[in-house]
Design an enzyme around this catalytic site. Sequence first.
Site, PDB file in Angstrom:
ATOM      1  N   GLY A  93      12.532  33.831  37.669  1.00  0.00           N
ATOM      2  CA  GLY A  93      12.940  32.797  36.726  1.00  0.00           C
ATOM      3  C   GLY A  93      14.392  32.945  36.324  1.00  0.00           C
ATOM      4  CG  ASN A  94      16.540  29.822  35.240  1.00  0.00           C
ATOM      5  OD1 ASN A  94      16.657  29.335  34.124  1.00  0.00           O
ATOM      6  ND2 ASN A  94      15.971  29.168  36.256  1.00  0.00           N
TER       7      ASN A  94
END
Length: 230
Positions: free
Chosen positions: A33-34
């Site tokens: 993810g980020n």
Amino acid sequence: AAAAQAPGDLDGARIVITAGGTREALDPVRFIGNRSSGKQGVALASAALRRGATVTLIASHLDVAPPGGVTLVSAPSATELQQAVTDAAAEADIVIMAAAVSDYRPAEVLDAKIKKEDTGTELTLRLVQNPDILAGLAASARPGQKIVGFAAETTPGEDELLEIGRAKLARKGCDFLVVNRVGWNEGFALDTNSIVVLGKGGNVVLEASGTKLEIADRILDAVTSGVPVR
Ligand code: CTP
Ligand code: CA
């Protein structure tokens, strides 16, 4: 700088906004993810709603609650986001890609947890590139439809930031690119932001700093000037 327009100036406009960060599954319990919080995208949705637009919010993972009154579509991964935004874009006057889309996804998604004892002291993940959703939307935009991209860059210098932004805008073929600087302590999760908006030819059409809600209104001013609202 244009003054914020009166409430109701976007009556009848159909705006699609993607927000948050996509997550790419590795196995049933893990993902890549980020750090996108979704705050700027959610602020855009709130501002557009307040000004009378019909808003579809395509949400990847958000750290903040979406405003009531939007049509909310959940899109956890890049693949799901592409499907959702492509469908919604068919009925939209403006599409704003504020979501942070993962550039890559795991080449294979396992049905069982990756086990440490099976992988040893090092683990190499093989990733494959996701489609460029924004470039696809820009390439298939209807006449008069406005496609807006975002670019979060870690470049320190202002000139270099604009140069990267202009190259990205040209590569994507979108109508506007909202450029902002991000870093360990800049951009993400904050309630304030500082942006430059580039227009189609690479010219700066807006520079703004302030709360993400203030910036949302300014971005909407910039991208709707000249857009006929029914
Ligand atoms: N974007 C997209 N599809 C992707 C990646 C990004 O639609 N697979 C969109 C983002 O939502 C954003 C814009 O493209 O509006 C720019 O994203 P960015 O990550 O800055 O661009 P990239 O082309 O992925 O370049 P970089 O190498 O800087 O990550
Ligand atoms: Ca990217």
